[in-house]
Design a protein around this motif. Structure first.
Motif, PDB file in Angstrom:
ATOM      1  N   ASN A 121       0.766  -1.014  -0.021  1.00 52.25           N
ATOM      2  CA  ASN A 121      -0.027  -0.042  -0.060  1.00 52.25           C
ATOM      3  C   ASN A 121       0.848   1.375   0.049  1.00 52.25           C
ATOM      4  OD1 ASN A 121      -2.460  -1.242   0.042  1.00 52.25           O
ATOM      5  ND2 ASN A 121      -2.274  -1.742   2.266  1.00 52.25           N
ATOM      6  N   GLU A 179      -6.857   2.192   0.371  1.00 54.61           N
ATOM      7  CA  GLU A 179      -7.913   2.450  -0.641  1.00 54.61           C
ATOM      8  C   GLU A 179      -7.366   3.319  -1.789  1.00 54.61           C
ATOM      9  OE1 GLU A 179     -12.526   4.109  -1.202  1.00 54.61           O
ATOM     10  OE2 GLU A 179     -11.556   4.459   0.653  1.00 54.61           O
ATOM     11  N   GLN A 180      -6.517   4.390  -1.483  1.00 58.33           N
ATOM     12  CA  GLN A 180      -5.885   5.320  -2.493  1.00 58.33           C
ATOM     13  C   GLN A 180      -4.855   4.661  -3.198  1.00 58.33           C
ATOM     14  OE1 GLN A 180      -4.580   8.199   0.668  1.00 58.33           O
ATOM     15  NE2 GLN A 180      -5.544   9.801  -0.590  1.00 58.33           N
ATOM     16  N   ALA A 182      -4.775   1.245  -3.714  1.00 54.15           N
ATOM     17  CA  ALA A 182      -5.541   0.332  -4.711  1.00 54.15           C
ATOM     18  C   ALA A 182      -6.074   0.996  -5.664  1.00 54.15           C
ATOM     19  CB  ALA A 182      -6.703  -0.343  -3.928  1.00 54.15           C
ATOM     20  N   THR A 183      -6.764   2.058  -5.471  1.00 54.32           N
ATOM     21  CA  THR A 183      -7.283   2.967  -6.613  1.00 54.32           C
ATOM     22  C   THR A 183      -6.403   3.484  -7.713  1.00 54.32           C
ATOM     23  OG1 THR A 183      -8.909   4.014  -5.077  1.00 54.32           O
ATOM     24  CG2 THR A 183      -8.553   5.156  -7.292  1.00 54.32           C
ATOM     25  N   LEU A 184      -5.083   3.960  -7.279  1.00 50.29           N
ATOM     26  CA  LEU A 184      -3.941   4.289  -8.247  1.00 50.29           C
ATOM     27  C   LEU A 184      -3.534   3.090  -8.882  1.00 50.29           C
ATOM     28  CD1 LEU A 184      -2.377   6.374  -9.281  1.00 50.29           C
ATOM     29  CD2 LEU A 184      -0.598   6.217  -7.374  1.00 50.29           C
ATOM     30  N   ARG A 185      -3.466   1.998  -8.193  1.00 50.97           N
ATOM     31  CA  ARG A 185      -3.084   0.679  -8.760  1.00 50.97           C
ATOM     32  C   ARG A 185      -3.879   0.194  -9.828  1.00 50.97           C
ATOM     33  NH1 ARG A 185      -3.177  -2.409  -4.458  1.00 50.97           N
ATOM     34  NH2 ARG A 185      -1.267  -1.692  -3.708  1.00 50.97           N
ATOM     35  N   ASP A 186      -5.163   0.215  -9.701  1.00 47.18           N
ATOM     36  CA  ASP A 186      -6.070  -0.234 -10.703  1.00 47.18           C
ATOM     37  C   ASP A 186      -6.059   0.506 -11.839  1.00 47.18           C
ATOM     38  OD1 ASP A 186      -6.717  -2.443  -8.924  1.00 47.18           O
ATOM     39  OD2 ASP A 186      -8.628  -1.537  -7.931  1.00 47.18           O
ATOM     40  N   PHE A 187      -6.235   1.977 -11.442  1.00 46.82           N
ATOM     41  CA  PHE A 187      -6.381   2.795 -12.817  1.00 46.82           C
ATOM     42  C   PHE A 187      -4.814   2.711 -13.421  1.00 46.82           C
ATOM     43  CE2 PHE A 187      -5.059   7.020 -14.598  1.00 46.82           C
ATOM     44  CZ  PHE A 187      -5.966   7.185 -15.202  1.00 46.82           C
ATOM     45  N   SER A 218      -5.610  11.351 -11.195  1.00 49.81           N
ATOM     46  CA  SER A 218      -5.308  10.061 -10.284  1.00 49.81           C
ATOM     47  C   SER A 218      -4.131  10.368  -9.557  1.00 49.81           C
ATOM     48  CB  SER A 218      -5.309   8.852 -11.373  1.00 49.81           C
ATOM     49  OG  SER A 218      -5.200   7.607 -10.576  1.00 49.81           O
ATOM     50  N   SER A 222      -4.313  10.878  -5.086  1.00 53.03           N
ATOM     51  CA  SER A 222      -3.449   9.707  -4.266  1.00 53.03           C
ATOM     52  C   SER A 222      -2.631  10.668  -3.140  1.00 53.03           C
ATOM     53  CB  SER A 222      -2.655   8.858  -5.138  1.00 53.03           C
ATOM     54  OG  SER A 222      -1.370   9.583  -5.848  1.00 53.03           O
TER      55      SER A 222
END
Length: 350
Positions: A121, A179-180, A182-187, A218, A222
């Protein structure tokens, strides 16, 4: 030593397979973009994959080294993914004037980045000219973006009214939530998958602009902002913002306008724009602009004189970089797939 195996050309693009390296580049004079994929079996060779960085990799754990690397360059951005199966010490610098962000996709073991523990993370950052001191985990896969620091900061100032470089001063690992990360990773994973599938879309300036702004948005999301009270605009001010925004959109109806364009033109933040559209139109500006761009695509598909026109090309000209999301949004809006609109274009009578 790497040796050239084949060279193919298609339009203004070239595809090269060079031993264990594959490169896909624009042959335009301005070199709008480039893409490369590489498999390595030596840590030192792996360090040379990343263009315009000065790096040295020293393998720390015993065993046959195996690495995978892919990179996309366009305009102000260098987007890349790398995977290594041995712990290595990475030292060096990114290119002058740059700012880098990275987020792990997979790690096995403990890593240290510039004196701090790296876990799944962690969101790491590096400014051009700063020394990197990175001991990677035994297995690591990481997604990263290197961009022109001034371009990112200008975007943040115009759109978010934030001085990102000031906020990042002295930071190497960002205090982000799971969560931040994961959001950046997924994007970034979605970005890489889209570019890998259709790198030729980067020929279109509107698509590169839309993708650059999406990546910047994005990255900024983050970074936790400094907490401060920001007054919200009054009802009259919100109506004025929407009125001016619609005037601008009407004057540029044939262009793929973005939220950043509106923020720059109106000199308001994304938050103010969001409040204003939601209050006056009960619709967020992103959805409103997406609807305008979808209509722009539909007009171009209906005007297509022959079937040599590509849905992907027309979508890219309007700034749509994720084709599956675009097709779903288009069908939801118009009740048919964009390919059906294009197929029926030749049957319409003017």
């Amino acid at each position: 030593m790497l040796a050239c195996a084949m060279l193919h050309s298609s339009g203004n693009l070239s595809f090269r397979s060079i031993a264990n390296m594959t490169a896909f580049t624009s042959s335009d004079e301005d070199q709008a973009f480039s893409a490369s994929w590489r498999t390595t079996h030596d840590a030192d060779d792996h360090a040379s994959c990343l263009q315009h960085w000065k790096q040295r990799y020293d393998q720390l754990t015993a065993g046959l080294f195996s690495g995978n690397f892919e990179e996309f360059w366009f305009d102000n951005l260098q987007v890349f993914r790398e995977r290594t199966n041995q712990s290595v010490h990475e030292a060096g610098q990114s290119w002058e004037g740059s700012r880098t962000f990275g987020v792990p996709v997979e790690i096995d073991g403990k890593g240290w980045y510039c004196g701090q523990i790296l876990d799944l993370n962690s969101i790491i950052t590096l400014k051009g000219g700063e020394e990197m001191d990175f001991r990677t985990p035994k297995v690591q896969e990481i997604l990263a973006v290197t961009t022109d620091a001034a371009a990112l900061n200008d975007y943040a100032l115009q759109v978010e009214h934030r001085d990102i470089e000031a906020e990042l001063a002295g930071k190497r690992v960002l205090p982000a939530s799971a969560e931040q990360a994961a959001t950046l990773r997924d994007f970034l994973g979605t970005v890489m998958a889209s570019l890998r599938a259709t790198p030729e879309m980067l020929r279109h300036a509107a698509m590169r602009k839309a993708l650059e702004q999406a990546i910047y948005g994005s990255l900024i999301a983050s970074i936790n902002p400094d907490t401060e009270h920001r007054p919200t605009p009054s009802g009259h001010a919100r109506r004025l913002v929407v009125e001016r925004a619609r005037e601008y959109m009407n004057a540029h109806i044939e262009e793929p306008i973005t939220v950043a364009d509106l923020c720059a033109e109106l000199r308001v933040s994304r938050r103010t724009l969001q409040y204003s559209f939601q209050d006056v139109l009960n619709l967020n500006p992103v959805s409103f602009l997406r609807a305008l761009r979808l209509n722009g695509v539909r007009r171009d598909l209906k005007r297509a004189a022959d079937h040599s026109a590509s849905v992907a090309d027309i979508a890219a000209r309007w700034g749509f970089w994720h084709l599956s999301h675009f097709a779903a949004d288009y069908k939801s809006m118009f009740g048919e797939l964009p390919s059906e609109t294009l197929r029926n274009a030749g049957h319409r009578i003017d």
